[in-house]
Design an enzyme around this catalytic site. Structure first.
Site, PDB file in Angstrom:
ATOM      1  N   CYS A  28      50.966  43.200   1.289  1.00 55.51           N
ATOM      2  CA  CYS A  28      52.324  42.665   1.450  1.00 55.51           C
ATOM      3  C   CYS A  28      52.500  41.371   0.650  1.00 55.51           C
ATOM      4  O   CYS A  28      51.959  40.330   1.024  1.00 55.51           O
ATOM      5  CB  CYS A  28      52.592  42.435   2.938  1.00 55.51           C
ATOM      6  N   CYS A  31      53.989  38.506   2.616  1.00 50.77           N
ATOM      7  CA  CYS A  31      53.011  37.925   3.532  1.00 50.77           C
ATOM      8  C   CYS A  31      52.117  36.934   2.784  1.00 50.77           C
ATOM      9  O   CYS A  31      51.815  35.855   3.296  1.00 50.77           O
ATOM     10  CB  CYS A  31      52.160  39.014   4.163  1.00 50.77           C
TER      11      CYS A  31
END
Length: 104
Positions: A28, A31
């Site tokens: 991600c 993230c």
């Protein structure tokens, strides 16, 4: 930030004092974007225990708590959900800190 290791640990931590679970995954990008800010956020909000939940390792848990976008945050105290910052959108340090500041 500690990593969640089991569903039993999730339930134990959820039912204790103030805990914030951060749901993310290695792949991600959004993230990874907030990762450098996390130690500073943890330092500002020492009353919370921060736990990293790997979405890919705990997909059933994510479904159970309605986390379908990452990075996402859910806060609990003594088993009660205090609030959630759940979406698939990129989050800034300021947005995360504002979310935590508004928790009751």
């Amino acid at each position: 930030m500690k990593n969640l290791e089991s569903l039993e640990q999730f339930e134990q931590l959820r039912d204790q004092d103030k805990t914030i679970f951060m749901f993310s995954a290695e792949w991600c990008g959004d993230c990874r974007f907030i990762e450098p800010a996390l130690p500073e956020i943890e330092e500002k909000f020492k009353e919370y225990t921060f736990i990293h939940v790997d979405r890919d390792q705990f997909i059933d848990l994510c479904q159970r708590v309605d986390v379908y976008g990452i990075p996402s945050f859910i806060a609990y105290e003594n088993g009660k959900e205090l609030g959630r910052f759940v979406s698939k959108d990129r989050k800034t340090q300021e947005e995360i800190e504002a979310f935590i500041s508004e928790l009751k």
